[in-house]
Design a protein around this motif. Structure first.
Motif: not given
Length: 150
Positions: A70-74
């Motif tokens: 999820q953090t990587m998506t951001t």
């Protein structure tokens, strides 16, 4: 009233606390340096990984950068909005997007790495070559000890 045990080291003397202080100091200094090129440390790390291995999926990048998917998506959304990366459908899996640096992404990755290496050099300059090797060895042993389950 809390009883203080003299058998236990003070919180500030514990190894975990010392490691965390060093990590926070390093990240704070890298953040300060990278702010001058409008990057966060996680964005910089993603650019650096992509510089080494272009064409990775978001899940692969998340693992390499040690962040959640999820953090990587951001992170990827922000880098794409800045024009530093491009994402396209994988030729192997139609549901997977692969990420590559753009020309400006490659240029900024080099500039940001120079800044981050400057911070790391300040750390290295505080230690002799032997101390640097010893610190690396001790940190690796520490990480291995914590990964082991009995």
């Amino acid at each position: 009233m809390t009883e203080h045990s003299t058998d236990q080291p003070d919180f500030h003397d514990r190894l975990g606390h010392a490691i965390k202080r060093a990590e926070q100091a390093l990240i704070a200094e890298k953040s300060r340096a990278l702010r001058t090129v409008d990057l966060t440390v996680p964005q910089y790390v993603a650019l650096l990984v992509l510089q080494q291995s272009s064409g990775m999926s978001g899940a692969q990048l998340a693992r390499e950068c040690m962040v959640t998917p999820q953090t990587m998506t951001t992170i990827l959304t922000n880098l794409e909005n800045k024009g530093l990366i491009s994402r396209e459908t994988s030729s192997l899996h139609q549901k997977v997007l692969v990420t590559r640096l753009t020309r400006s992404g490659r240029a900024l990755a080099r500039k940001a790495d120079t800044l981050a290496r400057g911070v790391e050099q300040r750390l290295a300059d505080a230690l002799s070559t032997a101390e640097q090797a010893q610190l690396r060895s001790l940190l690796e042993r520490s990480a291995e000890a914590l990964r082991r389950t009995d």
